[in-house]
Design a protein around this motif. Sequence first.
Motif, PDB file in Angstrom:
ATOM      1  N   GLU A 220      -8.383  -0.139  -4.398  1.00  0.00           N
ATOM      2  CA  GLU A 220      -9.149   0.967  -4.084  1.00  0.00           C
ATOM      3  C   GLU A 220     -10.540  -0.386  -4.602  1.00  0.00           C
ATOM      4  O   GLU A 220     -11.600  -0.534  -4.281  1.00  0.00           O
TER       5      GLU A 220
ATOM      6  N   SER B  84      -7.376  -1.569  -9.602  1.00  0.00           N
ATOM      7  CA  SER B  84      -6.721  -0.584  -8.733  1.00  0.00           C
ATOM      8  C   SER B  84      -6.953  -1.016  -6.754  1.00  0.00           C
ATOM      9  O   SER B  84      -8.293  -1.740  -6.661  1.00  0.00           O
TER      10      SER B  84
ATOM     11  N   ALA C 198     -11.161  -3.241  -3.428  1.00  0.00           N
ATOM     12  CA  ALA C 198     -11.626  -3.818  -1.996  1.00  0.00           C
ATOM     13  C   ALA C 198     -13.766  -3.419  -2.396  1.00  0.00           C
ATOM     14  O   ALA C 198     -13.659  -3.960  -1.596  1.00  0.00           O
ATOM     15  N   SER C 199     -13.655  -2.381  -3.106  1.00  0.00           N
ATOM     16  CA  SER C 199     -15.102  -2.000  -3.276  1.00  0.00           C
ATOM     17  C   SER C 199     -15.804  -3.515  -3.184  1.00  0.00           C
ATOM     18  O   SER C 199     -16.902  -3.229  -3.476  1.00  0.00           O
TER      19      SER C 199
ATOM     20  N   GLN D 243       1.673   4.066  -2.964  1.00  0.00           N
ATOM     21  CA  GLN D 243       1.223   6.046  -2.624  1.00  0.00           C
ATOM     22  C   GLN D 243       2.832   6.430  -3.352  1.00  0.00           C
ATOM     23  O   GLN D 243       2.538   7.718  -3.617  1.00  0.00           O
TER      24      GLN D 243
ATOM     25  N   TRP E 116       0.678  -0.810   0.215  1.00  0.00           N
ATOM     26  CA  TRP E 116      -0.059   0.320   0.239  1.00  0.00           C
ATOM     27  C   TRP E 116       0.643   0.852  -0.298  1.00  0.00           C
ATOM     28  O   TRP E 116       0.672   2.199  -0.647  1.00  0.00           O
TER      29      TRP E 116
ATOM     30  N   SER F  93     -16.132  -2.086  -0.013  1.00  0.00           N
ATOM     31  CA  SER F  93     -15.992  -0.520   1.332  1.00  0.00           C
ATOM     32  C   SER F  93     -14.033  -0.360   0.839  1.00  0.00           C
ATOM     33  O   SER F  93     -13.111  -0.966   0.750  1.00  0.00           O
ATOM     34  N   GLY F  94     -14.016   0.346   0.466  1.00  0.00           N
ATOM     35  CA  GLY F  94     -13.042   1.254   0.164  1.00  0.00           C
ATOM     36  C   GLY F  94     -12.052   1.370   1.187  1.00  0.00           C
ATOM     37  O   GLY F  94     -10.746   1.399   1.116  1.00  0.00           O
ATOM     38  N   ASP F  95     -12.600   0.460   2.223  1.00  0.00           N
ATOM     39  CA  ASP F  95     -11.755   1.032   2.851  1.00  0.00           C
ATOM     40  C   ASP F  95     -10.582   0.008   3.652  1.00  0.00           C
ATOM     41  O   ASP F  95      -9.302   0.229   4.112  1.00  0.00           O
ATOM     42  N   GLU F  96     -10.966  -1.241   2.648  1.00  0.00           N
ATOM     43  CA  GLU F  96      -9.431  -2.481   2.514  1.00  0.00           C
ATOM     44  C   GLU F  96      -8.459  -2.452   1.885  1.00  0.00           C
ATOM     45  O   GLU F  96      -8.390  -3.554   1.089  1.00  0.00           O
ATOM     46  N   ALA F  97      -8.165  -1.464   0.789  1.00  0.00           N
ATOM     47  CA  ALA F  97      -7.728  -1.473  -0.361  1.00  0.00           C
ATOM     48  C   ALA F  97      -6.179  -1.754   0.005  1.00  0.00           C
ATOM     49  O   ALA F  97      -5.526  -2.285  -0.416  1.00  0.00           O
ATOM     50  N   LYS F  98      -5.755  -1.599   1.545  1.00  0.00           N
ATOM     51  CA  LYS F  98      -4.890  -2.161   2.214  1.00  0.00           C
ATOM     52  C   LYS F  98      -4.563  -3.174   2.258  1.00  0.00           C
ATOM     53  O   LYS F  98      -3.379  -3.999   1.654  1.00  0.00           O
TER      54      LYS F  98
END
Length: 318
Positions: free
Chosen positions: A227, A225, A230-231, A61, A57, A236-241
């Motif tokens: 994001e 990606s 995860a979606s 970035q 992750w 949920s985009g919160d699980e992107a990591k």
Amino acid sequence: MQTYLDFEQPIAELEGKIHELRHLSNHDDVNIAEEISRLQQKADRLLTQTYAKLTPWQKTQVARHPDRPHANDYIAHLLEDFVPLAGDRLYGEDHAVIGGIGRFKGRSVLAIGTEKGHDTTSRVKRNFGMARPEGYRKAQRLMQMAERFDLPVITFVDTAGAYPGQGAEERGQAEAIARSIEVGLNIRVPFVAVVIGEGGSGGAIALAAANRVLMLEHAIYSVISPEGCASILWRSGDEAKSAAEALKLTAQDLKKLAVIDAVIEEPLGGSHRFRDEAMRRVGDSVWEQIESLKGLDGDALRQDRREKFLAMGQKGLS
């Protein structure tokens, strides 16, 4: 002004103190060179430790860092006498895809890249590096031109993915990407692709169906990606990591899986810190690959690409 990522905050604090002390040291009655040297060593050590253990992750970035060199920067730095070429001869111009002819280390080449832009105006103009069908059809036209004039093709990939808008779909986005991949696989000239930032989905593969695919050390390359993944999987985009970990999108993972051919080491702290050095390293690596391919004829180059992509995954999973 230096832009710092979330995980770089301890480094930012140290370098901020160094900047303040250097400003103070301009006064004749103040000599704090020893303290600056001590803090600089501490900052360099912290930078080395931080970048030696980046998570997927965090690498994502870094790959998206706004100060990272873009395709336009690489072309301007590496190519002389560059002549930009525009339009797909079918619909119009797509500013997200740039391309043209120039001289690379004295040799004529054709370069193509996805360009995100550097400020608000240029980002809107470039559609944030997300190409529409006309961008991929322009890429096809330029690759076919390169074949006609026996010019090696170099591509610089940096896109979150192809543009998913209604107009793009109406004009045949999927077909344009598929045709671009087909042309890339079939041209009878050396073809080297470099993922310089994000390599997202089919929008990236459309410009990376090459004999040699290189990645910068902190670039990413994935079917979707973090994001987006995860979606879909976690809603949920919160699980992107978590998605970044699962996708195996780093250069190091993809080299192990034989999806790419080589990893180009970046200067300490990423390409955004030492842009000229990063671009020089990319240029040297690309030239090395072009030299290794120049002895192959057109049929051999096409067969080389065919074998590379047919074997993809098999080598990595065996």
